[in-house]
Design a protein around this motif. Structure first.
Motif, PDB file in Angstrom:
ATOM      1  N   LYS A  16       0.838  -1.203   0.000  1.00 20.42           N
ATOM      2  CA  LYS A  16       0.000   0.000   0.000  1.00 20.42           C
ATOM      3  C   LYS A  16       0.871   1.251   0.000  1.00 20.42           C
ATOM      4  CE  LYS A  16      -3.865   2.088  -0.076  1.00 20.42           C
ATOM      5  NZ  LYS A  16      -4.593   2.060  -1.363  1.00 20.42           N
ATOM      6  N   ALA A  17       1.909   1.278   0.820  1.00 20.99           N
ATOM      7  CA  ALA A  17       2.804   2.438   0.871  1.00 20.99           C
ATOM      8  C   ALA A  17       3.474   2.653  -0.480  1.00 20.99           C
ATOM      9  CB  ALA A  17       3.846   2.250   1.964  1.00 20.99           C
ATOM     10  N   ARG A  18       3.928   1.575  -1.094  1.00 16.81           N
ATOM     11  CA  ARG A  18       4.576   1.687  -2.404  1.00 16.81           C
ATOM     12  C   ARG A  18       3.590   2.143  -3.475  1.00 16.81           C
ATOM     13  NH1 ARG A  18       8.140  -3.864  -1.869  1.00 16.81           N
ATOM     14  NH2 ARG A  18       9.502  -3.090  -0.200  1.00 16.81           N
ATOM     15  N   GLN A  19       2.334   1.712  -3.365  1.00 18.67           N
ATOM     16  CA  GLN A  19       1.297   2.166  -4.308  1.00 18.67           C
ATOM     17  C   GLN A  19       1.053   3.666  -4.153  1.00 18.67           C
ATOM     18  OE1 GLN A  19      -2.141  -0.244  -3.457  1.00 18.67           O
ATOM     19  NE2 GLN A  19      -1.147  -2.122  -4.157  1.00 18.67           N
ATOM     20  N   ILE A  20       0.995   4.141  -2.932  1.00 15.49           N
ATOM     21  CA  ILE A  20       0.789   5.575  -2.694  1.00 15.49           C
ATOM     22  C   ILE A  20       1.937   6.362  -3.317  1.00 15.49           C
ATOM     23  CG2 ILE A  20       0.729   7.378  -0.926  1.00 15.49           C
ATOM     24  CD1 ILE A  20      -0.825   5.368   0.849  1.00 15.49           C
ATOM     25  N   LEU A  21       3.166   5.903  -3.106  1.00  9.76           N
ATOM     26  CA  LEU A  21       4.325   6.592  -3.678  1.00  9.76           C
ATOM     27  C   LEU A  21       4.291   6.560  -5.205  1.00  9.76           C
ATOM     28  CD1 LEU A  21       7.239   5.519  -1.329  1.00  9.76           C
ATOM     29  CD2 LEU A  21       6.214   7.787  -1.559  1.00  9.76           C
ATOM     30  N   ALA A  22       3.984   5.412  -5.774  1.00 14.21           N
ATOM     31  CA  ALA A  22       3.981   5.288  -7.233  1.00 14.21           C
ATOM     32  C   ALA A  22       2.929   6.188  -7.882  1.00 14.21           C
ATOM     33  CB  ALA A  22       3.753   3.830  -7.639  1.00 14.21           C
ATOM     34  N   ALA A  23       1.803   6.379  -7.213  1.00 10.35           N
ATOM     35  CA  ALA A  23       0.716   7.197  -7.765  1.00 10.35           C
ATOM     36  C   ALA A  23       0.882   8.680  -7.449  1.00 10.35           C
ATOM     37  CB  ALA A  23      -0.619   6.708  -7.208  1.00 10.35           C
ATOM     38  N   MET A  24       1.797   9.015  -6.551  1.00  8.23           N
ATOM     39  CA  MET A  24       1.951  10.390  -6.073  1.00  8.23           C
ATOM     40  C   MET A  24       2.334  11.344  -7.207  1.00  8.23           C
ATOM     41  SD  MET A  24       4.657  11.660  -3.149  1.00  8.23           S
ATOM     42  CE  MET A  24       6.024  10.907  -4.035  1.00  8.23           C
ATOM     43  N   ARG A  25       1.626  12.451  -7.296  1.00  6.36           N
ATOM     44  CA  ARG A  25       1.964  13.537  -8.214  1.00  6.36           C
ATOM     45  C   ARG A  25       2.120  14.854  -7.460  1.00  6.36           C
ATOM     46  NH1 ARG A  25       3.272   9.880 -10.276  1.00  6.36           N
ATOM     47  NH2 ARG A  25       2.674   8.932 -12.224  1.00  6.36           N
ATOM     48  N   HIS A  26       1.572  14.903  -6.250  1.00  2.00           N
ATOM     49  CA  HIS A  26       1.675  16.058  -5.354  1.00  2.00           C
ATOM     50  C   HIS A  26       1.820  15.538  -3.935  1.00  2.00           C
ATOM     51  CE1 HIS A  26      -0.393  17.719  -8.871  1.00  2.00           C
ATOM     52  NE2 HIS A  26       0.336  18.775  -8.610  1.00  2.00           N
ATOM     53  N   ALA A  27       2.377  16.360  -3.081  1.00  2.00           N
ATOM     54  CA  ALA A  27       2.528  15.994  -1.673  1.00  2.00           C
ATOM     55  C   ALA A  27       2.648  17.275  -0.862  1.00  2.00           C
ATOM     56  CB  ALA A  27       3.761  15.115  -1.479  1.00  2.00           C
TER      57      ALA A  27
END
Length: 158
Positions: A16-27
């Protein structure tokens, strides 16, 4: 005695953490403001590089860039927004990171423009630099009762 609400890290939490990072475009980036000593927050464009490490394109004129130049310790918050419902139940990942300027971004420029095409208007301005935000650890809140501490290895970062 209160039971620790943080669960033992599982493969599902790592995924799940890796999915969030992979989909991240803003933070949201948190830095230590050198002028006041207080935390300073900025919403930034952010994505992972080919190795899965978060990177950001930042203007040297911004408070957060000047803060990182003086103190590379920062935090990053990324989330997976839901279509509806309570945002407090949406999965989110907070990372403690160490920031460094990427001196030779190589193919990162093309990768960046593919994800952020409007950045073409400023990516080549002289004050913009790519920064690597290397995770030192993190915390995943995957929903109610689903909290996990993460190491760099859990995030797939050596």
């Amino acid at each position: 005695m209160i039971k620790d609400p943080v669960r033992s890290t599982t493969d599902e939490a790592r995924d799940k953490a890796r999915q969030i990072l992979a989909a991240m475009r803003h933070a949201v980036l948190a830095v230590n403001d050198p002028a006041t000593g207080h935390p300073h927050l900025s919403r930034i464009a952010c994505q992972v590089d080919a190795a899965g490490v978060p990177v950001a394109l930042l203007s040297g004129l911004a408070i957060h860039s000047r803060a990182l130049a003086g103190d590379p310790r920062a935090a990053l918050l990324a989330e997976t927004p839901g279509d509806k419902g309570d945002p407090m139940t949406w999965p989110r990942l907070s990372l403690q990171v160490t920031a460094s300027v990427i001196a030779h971004p190589g193919s990162l420029r093309d990768r960046w423009l593919a994800a952020h095409p409007k950045a073409a208007a400023f990516i080549d301005l002289p004050d913009f630099r790519f920064w690597r935000l290397l995770p030192q650890g993190g915390f995943l809140n995957a929903g109610f009762g689903a909290a996990f501490r993460l190491s760099p290895a859990d995030l797939g970062v050596a």
